[in-house]
Design a protein around this motif. Structure first.
Motif, PDB file in Angstrom:
ATOM      1  N   LEU A 138       0.820  -1.212   0.000  1.00  0.00           N
ATOM      2  CA  LEU A 138       0.000   0.000   0.000  1.00  0.00           C
ATOM      3  C   LEU A 138       0.857   1.266   0.000  1.00  0.00           C
ATOM      4  CD1 LEU A 138      -2.873  -0.879   2.498  1.00  0.00           C
ATOM      5  CD2 LEU A 138      -3.024  -0.660   0.020  1.00  0.00           C
ATOM      6  N   ALA A 139       1.927   1.267   0.775  1.00  0.00           N
ATOM      7  CA  ALA A 139       2.799   2.442   0.839  1.00  0.00           C
ATOM      8  C   ALA A 139       3.472   2.696  -0.502  1.00  0.00           C
ATOM      9  CB  ALA A 139       3.843   2.272   1.940  1.00  0.00           C
ATOM     10  N   GLY A 140       3.947   1.658  -1.153  1.00  0.00           N
ATOM     11  CA  GLY A 140       4.579   1.819  -2.459  1.00  0.00           C
ATOM     12  C   GLY A 140       3.603   2.313  -3.510  1.00  0.00           C
ATOM     13  N   ASN A 141       2.400   1.758  -3.516  1.00  0.00           N
ATOM     14  CA  ASN A 141       1.391   2.190  -4.481  1.00  0.00           C
ATOM     15  C   ASN A 141       0.968   3.633  -4.222  1.00  0.00           C
ATOM     16  OD1 ASN A 141      -0.542   1.656  -6.665  1.00  0.00           O
ATOM     17  ND2 ASN A 141      -2.054   1.940  -5.040  1.00  0.00           N
TER      18      ASN A 141
ATOM     19  N   SER B 269      -5.774   6.801   8.297  1.00  0.00           N
ATOM     20  CA  SER B 269      -5.757   7.570   9.540  1.00  0.00           C
ATOM     21  C   SER B 269      -4.344   7.895  10.021  1.00  0.00           C
ATOM     22  CB  SER B 269      -6.526   6.824  10.629  1.00  0.00           C
ATOM     23  OG  SER B 269      -5.905   5.589  10.907  1.00  0.00           O
ATOM     24  N   GLY B 270      -3.395   7.014   9.848  1.00  0.00           N
ATOM     25  CA  GLY B 270      -2.030   7.269  10.311  1.00  0.00           C
ATOM     26  C   GLY B 270      -1.057   7.567   9.190  1.00  0.00           C
ATOM     27  N   ALA B 271      -1.573   7.863   7.996  1.00  0.00           N
ATOM     28  CA  ALA B 271      -0.696   8.051   6.832  1.00  0.00           C
ATOM     29  C   ALA B 271      -0.139   9.468   6.770  1.00  0.00           C
ATOM     30  CB  ALA B 271      -1.470   7.756   5.552  1.00  0.00           C
ATOM     31  N   GLU B 272       1.100   9.559   6.291  1.00  0.00           N
ATOM     32  CA  GLU B 272       1.740  10.846   6.035  1.00  0.00           C
ATOM     33  C   GLU B 272       2.286  10.817   4.619  1.00  0.00           C
ATOM     34  OE1 GLU B 272       4.678  12.031   8.866  1.00  0.00           O
ATOM     35  OE2 GLU B 272       3.508  11.254  10.536  1.00  0.00           O
ATOM     36  N   VAL B 273       1.911  11.836   3.821  1.00  0.00           N
ATOM     37  CA  VAL B 273       2.371  11.925   2.438  1.00  0.00           C
ATOM     38  C   VAL B 273       3.094  13.250   2.276  1.00  0.00           C
ATOM     39  CG1 VAL B 273       1.682  11.959   0.019  1.00  0.00           C
ATOM     40  CG2 VAL B 273       0.394  10.582   1.650  1.00  0.00           C
TER      41      VAL B 273
ATOM     42  N   ASP C  49       7.013  10.634  -0.634  1.00  0.00           N
ATOM     43  CA  ASP C  49       7.284   9.714   0.464  1.00  0.00           C
ATOM     44  C   ASP C  49       5.986   9.481   1.228  1.00  0.00           C
ATOM     45  OD1 ASP C  49      10.224   9.373   0.359  1.00  0.00           O
ATOM     46  OD2 ASP C  49      10.175  11.549   0.582  1.00  0.00           O
ATOM     47  N   VAL C  50       5.684   8.225   1.473  1.00  0.00           N
ATOM     48  CA  VAL C  50       4.466   7.852   2.193  1.00  0.00           C
ATOM     49  C   VAL C  50       4.868   6.987   3.377  1.00  0.00           C
ATOM     50  CG1 VAL C  50       2.270   6.630   2.052  1.00  0.00           C
ATOM     51  CG2 VAL C  50       3.095   7.919   0.076  1.00  0.00           C
ATOM     52  N   ASP C  51       4.394   7.360   4.550  1.00  0.00           N
ATOM     53  CA  ASP C  51       4.622   6.586   5.766  1.00  0.00           C
ATOM     54  C   ASP C  51       3.286   6.056   6.269  1.00  0.00           C
ATOM     55  OD1 ASP C  51       7.397   7.024   5.892  1.00  0.00           O
ATOM     56  OD2 ASP C  51       7.068   8.999   6.769  1.00  0.00           O
ATOM     57  N   LEU C  52       3.190   4.753   6.443  1.00  0.00           N
ATOM     58  CA  LEU C  52       1.970   4.110   6.941  1.00  0.00           C
ATOM     59  C   LEU C  52       2.295   3.311   8.188  1.00  0.00           C
ATOM     60  CD1 LEU C  52       0.448   2.637   3.646  1.00  0.00           C
ATOM     61  CD2 LEU C  52      -0.126   4.789   4.761  1.00  0.00           C
ATOM     62  N   GLU C  53       1.381   3.340   9.138  1.00  0.00           N
ATOM     63  CA  GLU C  53       1.546   2.554  10.354  1.00  0.00           C
ATOM     64  C   GLU C  53       0.990   1.152  10.138  1.00  0.00           C
ATOM     65  OE1 GLU C  53      -0.368   4.643  13.504  1.00  0.00           O
ATOM     66  OE2 GLU C  53       1.031   6.314  13.424  1.00  0.00           O
ATOM     67  N   VAL C  54       1.722   0.161  10.608  1.00  0.00           N
ATOM     68  CA  VAL C  54       1.283  -1.227  10.484  1.00  0.00           C
ATOM     69  C   VAL C  54       0.320  -1.525  11.629  1.00  0.00           C
ATOM     70  CG1 VAL C  54       2.011  -3.632  10.473  1.00  0.00           C
ATOM     71  CG2 VAL C  54       3.456  -1.897   9.421  1.00  0.00           C
ATOM     72  N   PRO C  55      -0.887  -2.003  11.306  1.00  0.00           N
ATOM     73  CA  PRO C  55      -1.845  -2.319  12.374  1.00  0.00           C
ATOM     74  C   PRO C  55      -1.506  -3.631  13.065  1.00  0.00           C
ATOM     75  CG  PRO C  55      -2.798  -2.817  10.247  1.00  0.00           C
ATOM     76  CD  PRO C  55      -1.453  -2.192   9.985  1.00  0.00           C
TER      77      PRO C  55
ATOM     78  N   LEU D  44      -2.965  -6.995  14.129  1.00  0.00           N
ATOM     79  CA  LEU D  44      -3.972  -8.016  13.862  1.00  0.00           C
ATOM     80  C   LEU D  44      -5.159  -7.566  13.005  1.00  0.00           C
ATOM     81  CD1 LEU D  44      -4.112 -10.041  17.174  1.00  0.00           C
ATOM     82  CD2 LEU D  44      -2.846 -10.538  15.115  1.00  0.00           C
ATOM     83  N   PHE D  45      -5.768  -6.437  13.295  1.00  0.00           N
ATOM     84  CA  PHE D  45      -6.930  -5.989  12.539  1.00  0.00           C
ATOM     85  C   PHE D  45      -6.723  -4.562  12.065  1.00  0.00           C
ATOM     86  CE2 PHE D  45      -8.559  -9.085  15.615  1.00  0.00           C
ATOM     87  CZ  PHE D  45      -9.056 -10.027  14.729  1.00  0.00           C
ATOM     88  N   PRO D  46      -6.798  -4.311  10.752  1.00  0.00           N
ATOM     89  CA  PRO D  46      -6.653  -2.940  10.246  1.00  0.00           C
ATOM     90  C   PRO D  46      -7.702  -2.021  10.858  1.00  0.00           C
ATOM     91  CG  PRO D  46      -6.530  -4.516   8.456  1.00  0.00           C
ATOM     92  CD  PRO D  46      -6.938  -5.273   9.675  1.00  0.00           C
ATOM     93  N   GLY D  47      -7.260  -0.840  11.238  1.00  0.00           N
ATOM     94  CA  GLY D  47      -8.174   0.133  11.816  1.00  0.00           C
ATOM     95  C   GLY D  47      -8.228   0.114  13.326  1.00  0.00           C
ATOM     96  N   THR D  48      -7.548  -0.836  13.949  1.00  0.00           N
ATOM     97  CA  THR D  48      -7.554  -0.880  15.409  1.00  0.00           C
ATOM     98  C   THR D  48      -6.347  -0.115  15.927  1.00  0.00           C
ATOM     99  OG1 THR D  48      -6.476  -3.046  15.375  1.00  0.00           O
ATOM    100  CG2 THR D  48      -8.865  -3.027  15.528  1.00  0.00           C
ATOM    101  N   LEU D  49      -5.431  -0.777  16.547  1.00  0.00           N
ATOM    102  CA  LEU D  49      -4.262  -0.092  17.069  1.00  0.00           C
ATOM    103  C   LEU D  49      -3.004  -0.464  16.316  1.00  0.00           C
ATOM    104  CD1 LEU D  49      -2.842  -2.236  19.590  1.00  0.00           C
ATOM    105  CD2 LEU D  49      -5.247  -1.922  20.041  1.00  0.00           C
ATOM    106  N   SER D  50      -1.992   0.352  16.520  1.00  0.00           N
ATOM    107  CA  SER D  50      -0.715   0.157  15.849  1.00  0.00           C
ATOM    108  C   SER D  50       0.348  -0.045  16.916  1.00  0.00           C
ATOM    109  CB  SER D  50      -0.398   1.390  15.011  1.00  0.00           C
ATOM    110  OG  SER D  50       0.930   1.382  14.595  1.00  0.00           O
TER     111      SER D  50
END
Length: 131
Positions: A46-49, A84-88, A99-105, A107-113
């Motif tokens: 997702l970050a690369g795309n 929600s946690g993305a920076e472009v 440059d895109v920074d994404l937080e890895v969730p 177990l479940f996307p949208g919960t906590l990182s």
């Protein structure tokens, strides 16, 4: 003394159940670790795309509005769980980078990182403007 086969069967009855119950935590932990590895890999994709999309739109935009166009394009195809946690960030003159920074969730996307951030980077030459 030799035990007749019928008595052995009666004596070992339930052994497989006990062994399976003993292995269940190991199986569950292994499946959770594999799922988390899948989420990390998917976040890298997702970050690369997102970086590719951002730089593609950024090369065609005017320099004054490049950051806004670039950020909107980078976030466009991300689901809410990753947005929600993305920076472009975009920059450059002549050679545009995104440059895109994404937080890895966890177990479940949208919960906590758990604080692990994936970085995507892309660059392209700025499109020539018609005169």
């Amino acid at each position: 003394m030799r035990v007749p086969s019928g008595e052995r069967w009666e004596r070992d009855k339930g052994q497989v159940t006990i062994e399976f119950l003993g292995m269940t935590p190991t199986i569950i932990v292994t499946l959770i670790a594999l799922w988390q590895a899948v989420l990390v890999g998917y976040t890298y994709i997702l970050a690369g795309n997102a970086a590719d999309e951002a730089v593609r739109q950024g090369t065609a935009a005017e320099r004054g509005v490049r950051q806004g166009v670039c950020e909107a394009a980078g976030l466009e195809h991300l689901s809410d769980a990753w947005r929600s946690g993305a920076e472009v960030t975009c920059g450059g003159s002549g050679y545009v980078t995104a440059d895109v920074d994404l937080e890895v969730p966890v177990l479940f996307p949208g919960t906590l990182s758990f604080g692990f951030t994936v970085h995507g980077h892309a660059g392209a030459v700025e499109e020539a403007k018609p005169r």
